[in-house]
Enzyme design. Structure first.
Site, PDB file in Angstrom:
ATOM      1  N   ASP A  98      25.368  34.065  61.832  1.00 15.12           N
ATOM      2  CA  ASP A  98      26.418  34.228  60.849  1.00 15.12           C
ATOM      3  C   ASP A  98      27.340  35.339  61.361  1.00 15.12           C
ATOM      4  O   ASP A  98      26.908  36.237  62.074  1.00 15.12           O
ATOM      5  CB  ASP A  98      25.812  34.580  59.487  1.00 15.12           C
ATOM      6  N   GLY A 100      28.760  37.689  59.808  1.00 17.18           N
ATOM      7  CA  GLY A 100      28.609  38.993  59.160  1.00 17.18           C
ATOM      8  C   GLY A 100      29.585  39.203  58.020  1.00 17.18           C
ATOM      9  O   GLY A 100      29.521  40.213  57.330  1.00 17.18           O
ATOM     10  N   ASP A 152      34.596  35.418  57.514  1.00 13.62           N
ATOM     11  CA  ASP A 152      35.161  35.009  56.224  1.00 13.62           C
ATOM     12  C   ASP A 152      35.149  36.159  55.237  1.00 13.62           C
ATOM     13  O   ASP A 152      34.423  37.136  55.407  1.00 13.62           O
ATOM     14  CB  ASP A 152      34.382  33.810  55.635  1.00 13.62           C
ATOM     15  N   GLN A 194      35.948  28.471  51.620  1.00 17.69           N
ATOM     16  CA  GLN A 194      35.802  29.385  50.490  1.00 17.69           C
ATOM     17  C   GLN A 194      36.589  28.819  49.303  1.00 17.69           C
ATOM     18  O   GLN A 194      37.037  27.679  49.339  1.00 17.69           O
ATOM     19  CB  GLN A 194      36.276  30.797  50.880  1.00 17.69           C
ATOM     20  N   ASP A 271      20.382  27.596  55.037  1.00 18.98           N
ATOM     21  CA  ASP A 271      19.664  28.818  55.409  1.00 18.98           C
ATOM     22  C   ASP A 271      19.464  29.609  54.136  1.00 18.98           C
ATOM     23  O   ASP A 271      20.291  29.554  53.227  1.00 18.98           O
ATOM     24  CB  ASP A 271      20.472  29.669  56.389  1.00 18.98           C
ATOM     25  N   CYS A 309      -1.965  21.161  51.846  1.00 22.18           N
ATOM     26  CA  CYS A 309      -1.153  21.772  52.905  1.00 22.18           C
ATOM     27  C   CYS A 309      -1.966  21.915  54.187  1.00 22.18           C
ATOM     28  O   CYS A 309      -3.149  22.258  54.144  1.00 22.18           O
ATOM     29  CB  CYS A 309      -0.653  23.137  52.431  1.00 22.18           C
ATOM     30  N   CYS A 311      -0.920  23.925  56.798  1.00 28.99           N
ATOM     31  CA  CYS A 311      -0.450  25.081  57.567  1.00 28.99           C
ATOM     32  C   CYS A 311      -1.634  25.937  58.013  1.00 28.99           C
ATOM     33  O   CYS A 311      -2.748  25.792  57.508  1.00 28.99           O
ATOM     34  CB  CYS A 311       0.541  25.911  56.755  1.00 28.99           C
ATOM     35  N   CYS A 314      -3.376  27.795  54.982  1.00 30.63           N
ATOM     36  CA  CYS A 314      -4.222  26.964  54.116  1.00 30.63           C
ATOM     37  C   CYS A 314      -5.393  26.351  54.871  1.00 30.63           C
ATOM     38  O   CYS A 314      -6.438  26.072  54.299  1.00 30.63           O
ATOM     39  CB  CYS A 314      -3.377  25.890  53.445  1.00 30.63           C
ATOM     40  N   HIS A 340       2.961  29.986  55.191  1.00 29.74           N
ATOM     41  CA  HIS A 340       2.806  28.881  54.232  1.00 29.74           C
ATOM     42  C   HIS A 340       4.156  28.391  53.714  1.00 29.74           C
ATOM     43  O   HIS A 340       4.437  27.190  53.717  1.00 29.74           O
ATOM     44  CB  HIS A 340       1.911  29.289  53.061  1.00 29.74           C
TER      45      HIS A 340
END
Lengths: 394, 394
Positions: A98, A100, A152, A194, A271, A309, A311, A314, A340
């Site tokens: 990004d 910033g 931005d 925007q 994100d 799960c 992972c 788990c 997890h």
């Protein structure tokens, strides 16, 4: 300038007949990233608590890092000297930085915004800095991420029309300057639409930015505390203004239920720090919604937190062990919970994509949202406001 | 009672001709542990920041956990219900549990010590508890570690002769009761020699405990702030009183240089939180001594902290990255530093053992101590006092 414009790094593979959802792939110098995709946040060149190997094992194809944070610490030149951001953080997968912009307008103490750029004080030591769209690109080229973002100006969600309009017009002009100064063709430059919660401003922003032609389009300035129905209305109206052939990135989203809602509205890239942040607070995702591992129901539970799960967490530890680690504030707790939650989101994205490819996305979405009990809207808004306020006070 | 007495779980393989150093192996139900060996501290059923897989990858054969901490949180019965301590923390290697004696006398608020046992208040919530030697064994049998310890009374390093004598005599009597109540033959019970800095008390303690016959002998009540030369004099005098054929465990030691000094004096087993604790403070071991990663010399260093180290951290990341993580207080920092320090100590133990087996230990020791610049003695004593004081104030 032509470089960014001509870069084709997105392939649209299938569109869902019953919604706006789509499956595709982002082609990057660090691998092909299937979309829709969720990017864990590694603002300071680390996804908090995890190593690159763990992220890879979870199946994460792309991370987000933040130019504002890395500019302040350790400094762009140090990362460049060590061989760029991929090497610095030992991450071989795809990376997005990004610009910033959002952090300058939310974390830093603003001194002055002009058409030229922005003067701000560091939230860490109060030191004064000046950033322009050209510098934001220069920094991101030095970092070397696969996808970079324009600088931005991002006003608060309750800002007045005039303020949002000024910020949008400035963001448009800055986007043009970012595009002009962008030299490294292997990095895809995304613009940021925007315009806050005002459809006409979103329209002006999208119209201008798409006329310039970027490799991808982000929607900024949403999920900042406005009601959910506003988020979705603006998302829908903005997506309708963006070209089919380019990836769409909804910045700062989010929770499992929001991601699925946004996928249905045509978003490809996400994100958010939410899955990792709530993990460190002991909130773990399950198909029924978030559970809090601190709850006494887990104190003696021999089974994993989420029996469905697969992972590492788990697969290896009982809920009782996780409950114990959290009640002792043991550092391993944050790590196991992060693994997890990121595994949960990654699996969710895979399933959503598979459903789109199989033409079953609408029923997948309905099924998921039927089972998943989101955090109560009032609680959510309060938490969000507290968090935004806490960030301002960092 | 006969079980503990008859358990042979130590093989002495070679004694160094030029010192008291020895190489051997501890045979446990969870693998053979080569000695001399260092046990990382996982008081609360976790070596802070690390997973069992990482410990295994580092080459750690045995861990220490703490009965006092686990009794308070999560409670012995919960660990027993989940299948014992190995299963609870998902650790397949060997485990030793300390009885909690040291923690009761250093961390908890003491209410009353009688010959019967000790009444104390939890350092966490002030709740009152009563522990006897028999309960200490019962708890450790429920936890199921491979090596368990008698309940001991451990006075401060500056306690008067009479106080130390009383504690030593009580520890002797408690050891006999622990032995009497110990039922599970697959767990080896070690006695703890007390007596502070008074050779005649150490003599009485060792004489009595060896007459009972234990699977191993620990030396408690050292490395508590007394000068180093006292530590070594008492260690030497105590080791001389212990049987050759049994393992000797110097509790709470320690730093790389102290471990090597103690190996030369005939110690086989060590545990200490020091390597992991200083790692979280940014102090990393190298063959030249500790370095502080916060030092500006590391800010731009492309190389790893220790170019001669093959641990995951040094193999993967630059010193500049580690410096960055520490300056941002990123949680990954503590983890990467912990991996490095435990790798350093583990390699050091391997090298010391190989040197004993090759009859080159004396020159190995001299070479190591010549290169390794220990923390200044005055600084060390101050740090130790601060740490002991901080523990009292938990």
């Amino acid at each position: 300038m032509a470089l960014a414009r001509n870069l084709t790094n997105f392939h649209l593979i299938r569109a869902c007949p019953g919604s706006k959802a789509r499956a595709g792939e982002l082609v990057t110098p660090h691998g092909i990233v299937p979309t829709p995709v969720f990017l864990p946040v590694g603002s300071q060149a680390t996804v908090k608590t995890l190593t690159p190997e763990e992220l890879e094992e979870i199946g994460i194809p792309m991370l987000l890092a933040n130019t504002y944070h890395l500019y302040l610490r350790p400094g762009i030149s140090i990362i460049e000297k060590v061989g760029g951001l991929h090497r610095f953080m030992a991450w071989d997968g795809a990376l997005l930085t990004d610009s910033g912009g959002y952090q300058i307008f939310s974390l830093a103490t603003l001194r002055r915004v002009t058409d030229e750029g922005v003067i701000f004080r560091s939230h860490i030591d109060g030191s004064q800095h000046f950033i322009t769209p050209e510098l934001a690109i220069q920094f991101q080229e030095a970092l070397g991420a696969d996808i970079i973002m324009v600088l931005d100006e991002c006003p608060a969600s309750d800002a007045a029309f005039e303020k949002v309009e000024r910020a949008m017009l400035r963001t448009n002009q800055w986007a043009a300057r970012c595009q002009e100064s962008h030299k490294r063709g292997h990095q895809a430059l995304y613009a940021i639409v925007q315009g806050g919660i005002f459809p006409e401003l979103r329209h002006k922003s999208a119209e201008y930015l798409t006329s310039l032609g970027f490799a991808g389009y982000a929607i900024g300035g949403l999920s900042l505390g406005e009601p959910k129905e506003v988020t979705w209305r603006i998302t829908e109206e903005t997506v309708a203004l963006l070209p089919e052939a380019k990836p769409r990135y909804l910045m700062g989203v989010g929770s499992p239920e929001d991601i699925i809602e946004a996928v249905a509205r045509g978003i490809d890239v996400f994100d958010s720090a939410l899955p990792t942040r709530v993990a460190r607070n002991g909130a773990l995702f399950t198909r029924r919604g978030r559970v809090n591992i601190g709850n006494s129901v887990f104190k003696k539970m021999e089974e994993p937190v989420d029996a469905s799960c697969y992972c590492y967490t788990c697969n290896t530890f009982s809920a009782a062990y996780l409950h114990h680690l959290f009640s002792c504030d043991e550092l391993l707790a944050y790590r196991l919970a992060t693994i997890h939650n990121l595994s949960f989101i990654t699996k969710l994205m895979h399933e959503a994509r598979a459903a789109i490819l199989n033409n079953t996305f609408t029923s997948f979405k309905d099924g998921f949202l039927k089972d998943y009990k989101p955090t109560d809207e009032q609680v959510r808004l309060e938490q969000k406001q507290r968090w935004l306020k806490a960030r301002k006070n960092v």
